[in-house]
Design a protein around this motif. Structure first.
Motif, PDB file in Angstrom:
ATOM      1  N   UNK A 111       0.980  -1.141   0.025  1.00 42.04           N
ATOM      2  CA  UNK A 111       0.039   0.298   0.141  1.00 42.04           C
ATOM      3  C   UNK A 111       0.762   1.219   0.042  1.00 42.04           C
ATOM      4  N   UNK A 112      -0.075   2.288   0.114  1.00 42.96           N
ATOM      5  CA  UNK A 112       1.058   3.645  -0.207  1.00 42.96           C
ATOM      6  C   UNK A 112       1.635   3.889   1.374  1.00 42.96           C
ATOM      7  N   UNK A 113       2.877   4.786   1.275  1.00 41.96           N
ATOM      8  CA  UNK A 113       3.441   4.934   2.503  1.00 41.96           C
ATOM      9  C   UNK A 113       2.687   5.792   3.368  1.00 41.96           C
ATOM     10  N   UNK A 114       1.780   6.896   2.997  1.00 41.96           N
ATOM     11  CA  UNK A 114       0.573   7.425   3.663  1.00 41.96           C
ATOM     12  C   UNK A 114      -0.152   6.596   4.509  1.00 41.96           C
ATOM     13  N   UNK A 115      -0.631   5.403   3.878  1.00 45.89           N
ATOM     14  CA  UNK A 115      -1.635   4.371   4.277  1.00 45.89           C
ATOM     15  C   UNK A 115      -0.700   3.756   5.543  1.00 45.89           C
ATOM     16  N   UNK A 116       0.494   3.484   5.122  1.00 47.13           N
ATOM     17  CA  UNK A 116       1.376   2.497   6.143  1.00 47.13           C
ATOM     18  C   UNK A 116       1.699   3.588   7.590  1.00 47.13           C
ATOM     19  N   UNK A 117       1.845   4.833   7.320  1.00 45.46           N
ATOM     20  CA  UNK A 117       2.099   5.535   8.495  1.00 45.46           C
ATOM     21  C   UNK A 117       0.996   5.797   9.179  1.00 45.46           C
ATOM     22  N   UNK A 123       6.304   7.999  11.619  1.00 48.71           N
ATOM     23  CA  UNK A 123       6.547   9.004  10.576  1.00 48.71           C
ATOM     24  C   UNK A 123       6.845   8.380   9.279  1.00 48.71           C
ATOM     25  N   UNK A 124       6.850   9.417   8.275  1.00 49.99           N
ATOM     26  CA  UNK A 124       6.985   8.897   6.852  1.00 49.99           C
ATOM     27  C   UNK A 124       8.542   8.369   6.792  1.00 49.99           C
ATOM     28  N   UNK A 125       9.641   9.095   7.188  1.00 56.34           N
ATOM     29  CA  UNK A 125      10.912   8.738   7.246  1.00 56.34           C
ATOM     30  C   UNK A 125      11.274   7.780   7.966  1.00 56.34           C
ATOM     31  N   UNK A 126      10.459   7.117   8.905  1.00 60.65           N
ATOM     32  CA  UNK A 126      10.721   6.065   9.656  1.00 60.65           C
ATOM     33  C   UNK A 126      10.703   5.019   8.864  1.00 60.65           C
ATOM     34  N   UNK A 127       9.581   4.807   7.805  1.00 59.69           N
ATOM     35  CA  UNK A 127       9.296   3.606   7.071  1.00 59.69           C
ATOM     36  C   UNK A 127      10.374   3.546   6.035  1.00 59.69           C
ATOM     37  N   UNK A 128      10.929   4.701   5.417  1.00 58.65           N
ATOM     38  CA  UNK A 128      12.342   4.506   4.733  1.00 58.65           C
ATOM     39  C   UNK A 128      13.441   3.892   5.339  1.00 58.65           C
ATOM     40  N   UNK A 389       5.408   7.225  -6.982  1.00 54.68           N
ATOM     41  CA  UNK A 389       4.267   8.077  -6.865  1.00 54.68           C
ATOM     42  C   UNK A 389       3.366   7.658  -5.653  1.00 54.68           C
ATOM     43  N   UNK A 390       3.240   6.274  -5.181  1.00 55.32           N
ATOM     44  CA  UNK A 390       2.536   5.722  -4.142  1.00 55.32           C
ATOM     45  C   UNK A 390       3.095   6.457  -2.938  1.00 55.32           C
ATOM     46  N   UNK A 391       4.547   6.797  -3.135  1.00 55.53           N
ATOM     47  CA  UNK A 391       5.096   7.328  -1.518  1.00 55.53           C
ATOM     48  C   UNK A 391       5.062   8.792  -1.870  1.00 55.53           C
ATOM     49  N   UNK A 392       4.840   9.439  -2.957  1.00 60.18           N
ATOM     50  CA  UNK A 392       4.992  10.694  -3.217  1.00 60.18           C
ATOM     51  C   UNK A 392       6.628  11.044  -2.969  1.00 60.18           C
ATOM     52  N   UNK A 393       7.249  10.425  -3.803  1.00 56.61           N
ATOM     53  CA  UNK A 393       8.673  10.785  -3.506  1.00 56.61           C
ATOM     54  C   UNK A 393       9.390  10.402  -2.343  1.00 56.61           C
ATOM     55  N   UNK A 394      10.813  10.340  -2.649  1.00 54.23           N
ATOM     56  CA  UNK A 394      11.588   9.642  -1.606  1.00 54.23           C
ATOM     57  C   UNK A 394      12.530  10.745  -1.042  1.00 54.23           C
ATOM     58  N   UNK A 395      12.706  10.971   0.276  1.00 53.09           N
ATOM     59  CA  UNK A 395      13.998  11.881   0.696  1.00 53.09           C
ATOM     60  C   UNK A 395      15.409  11.187   0.379  1.00 53.09           C
ATOM     61  N   UNK A 397      17.240   8.101  -1.520  1.00 44.08           N
ATOM     62  CA  UNK A 397      17.314   7.046  -2.666  1.00 44.08           C
ATOM     63  C   UNK A 397      17.544   5.864  -2.069  1.00 44.08           C
ATOM     64  N   UNK A 398      18.156   5.496  -0.893  1.00 39.35           N
ATOM     65  CA  UNK A 398      18.384   4.151  -0.550  1.00 39.35           C
ATOM     66  C   UNK A 398      17.143   3.571   0.062  1.00 39.35           C
ATOM     67  N   UNK A 399      16.301   4.302   0.666  1.00 39.87           N
ATOM     68  CA  UNK A 399      14.802   3.814   0.922  1.00 39.87           C
ATOM     69  C   UNK A 399      14.102   3.385  -0.413  1.00 39.87           C
ATOM     70  N   UNK A 400      14.170   4.121  -1.584  1.00 41.56           N
ATOM     71  CA  UNK A 400      13.311   3.767  -2.629  1.00 41.56           C
ATOM     72  C   UNK A 400      14.124   2.451  -3.310  1.00 41.56           C
ATOM     73  N   UNK A 401      15.343   2.170  -3.348  1.00 42.17           N
ATOM     74  CA  UNK A 401      15.927   1.113  -3.848  1.00 42.17           C
ATOM     75  C   UNK A 401      15.861   0.011  -3.185  1.00 42.17           C
ATOM     76  N   UNK A 402      15.761   0.197  -1.646  1.00 42.25           N
ATOM     77  CA  UNK A 402      15.481  -0.924  -0.708  1.00 42.25           C
ATOM     78  C   UNK A 402      13.949  -1.433  -0.868  1.00 42.25           C
ATOM     79  N   UNK A 403      13.026  -0.471  -1.131  1.00 34.37           N
ATOM     80  CA  UNK A 403      11.491  -0.898  -1.258  1.00 34.37           C
ATOM     81  C   UNK A 403      11.269  -1.367  -2.604  1.00 34.37           C
TER      82      UNK A 403
END
Length: 418
Positions: A111-117, A123-128, A389-395, A397-403
């Motif tokens: 699901x989207x990161x917003x839904x997970x938070x 926090x959003x950064x916590x998920x990353x 798009x589901x995460x509205x971007x990533x602060x 890049x390592x979090x995007x690669x991991x996901x």
């Protein structure tokens, strides 16, 4: 309560739980056999000090937040120095329990990161940070970097952020899985992949597909000279579309010059040339009566542009002939004939395209005979775009690669409730 927090009774002792200001506090300690161990090598080490009271966020219980409290000492490891001792319920450096992080990582892939938070109240950064840590843990637990057994791979780039921010994506053609992702689309990033693969495993590569970009072709030729490099047919046809668009702009500008000076937009006879752009790009099988009339007008008024469109469609028909065995050989013969017609067309963009195709003819022929293309890689790119798009971007890049690796690779997390 130990089951709620994901404790193993053989390693953890629960001293009690209490409700304090609407939050459940669970007091725990490590059993003797699991105490004073290095979090990296798990060796038993001498205690450095008594440490301090620490707490970790656990999964909610009865819609209340749960925190695990424990005093954890620091230990002196001969290999890793002074570090906080290992605890069975959390990963090293984490502020959440393993059960919480596993749930967060699985939810982030569904699901989207917003839904997970919202669901986990964090926090959003916590998920990353969590997905990055979970990927590293699952990769270490598997004992593999996921690059074993590669034979046929596809390499491509995908934009994940404005400002020309790209990821380099590597996909296994045999399994369809994402096997490696690196940041920045450049030659050094592709070299990093081959360094991670190693010369022994690189020697087993038989085919590599890409869009024929030089920053990909050069490292492939350097590290895997025996592998057959295949150009992606879709991108070759895309080159023809770009050449056609260049011809259309030339005609449009010449028409505008003949018009009276106006606001700068095409007027009069320039309007049909401008508006016919989508008809030129559209598959003729999808044309309606209006599109047929537009092309009839184009053939009568601008024969050079109509001839450019015919060349584009002819090239598309070459690759639509089929690939592999006899069909591939037929397509190669048709491509040879098309190149001769393009060179004799007196259309500068298509002459340049013919020369470009001639320069890449070896990789194009390899694609026609092998039947390989970059479709799987483009599919992975589209899924990575959806993740972004589901995460509205990533602060980070390592979090995007991991996901992306958790969602599309071999380290996919399972539902913790199963």
């Amino acid at each position: 309560m130990g089951q709620v927090c994901g404790f193993a009774p053989s390693e953890v002792v629960v001293d009690g739980a209490e409700l304090v200001e609407g939050v459940v506090l669970v007091r725990a300690r490590t059993r003797f056999g699991s105490r004073q161990r290095c979090p990296h090598c798990r060796r038993r080490c001498p205690r450095y000090d008594r440490g301090r009271q620490r707490r970790w966020r656990g999964l909610d219980w009865d819609r209340r937040r749960v925190f695990v409290h424990a005093r954890i000492p620091r230990v002196s490891c001969r290999e890793h120095g002074v570090v906080v001792a290992w605890v069975p319920w959390a990963r090293h450096g984490a502020r959440h329990t393993t059960a919480f992080e596993d749930m967060a990582a699985w939810a982030a892939t569904q699901m989207s990161i917003t839904a997970v938070t919202t669901l986990l109240r964090c926090a959003w950064r916590t998920i990353g940070s969590i997905v990055t840590r979970v990927l590293a843990d699952r990769r270490a637990a598997s004992g593999s970097d996921g690059l074993d057994g590669l034979r046929r791979i596809g390499i491509d780039e995908v934009a994940y952020r404005r400002g020309r921010r790209y990821l380099v994506v590597v996909v296994d053609h045999d399994t369809g899985r994402l096997v490696w992702v690196g940041s920045r689309a450049r030659k050094e990033t592709v070299n990093q992949f081959f360094v991670a693969l190693g010369p022994e495993r690189t020697a087993h590569l038989t085919h590599v597909t890409s869009d024929s970009a030089s920053w990909i072709a050069s490292p492939v030729a350097e590290h895997a000279p025996k592998a057959i490099h295949c150009a992606d047919p879709f991108h070759i046809v895309q080159w023809a579309g770009d050449a056609l668009d260049a011809c259309r702009r030339q005609v449009w500008n010449s028409v505008r010059i003949r018009q009276k000076r106006g606001s700068g937009a095409a007027t009069g006879a320039g309007v049909p040339v401008k508006n016919i752009m989508w008809t030129l790009r559209m598959n003729p099988d999808r044309w309606g009566d209006q599109h047929v009339e537009s092309m009839s007008w184009l053939a009568a008024t601008h024969p050079d542009l109509h001839r450019a469109w015919q060349l584009k469609e002819a090239l598309r028909a070459v690759f639509a002939t089929g690939t592999g065995n006899d069909r591939g050989v037929t397509a190669m013969e048709l491509l040879e004939s098309w190149t001769a017609h393009a060179l004799a067309s007196q259309l500068e963009p298509f002459i340049e395209l013919a020369l470009k195709i001639t320069a890449h003819r070896k990789t194009i022929d390899a694609a026609l005979t092998s039947g390989l293309n970059n479709a799987l890689t483009e599919s992975a790119n589209n899924k990575i775009r959806v993740i972004t798009r589901r995460a509205y971007g990533f602060h980070n890049v390592d979090a995007l690669i991991a996901l992306a690796m958790l969602s599309l690779g071999i380290y996919r997390p399972t539902n913790p409730h199963e």
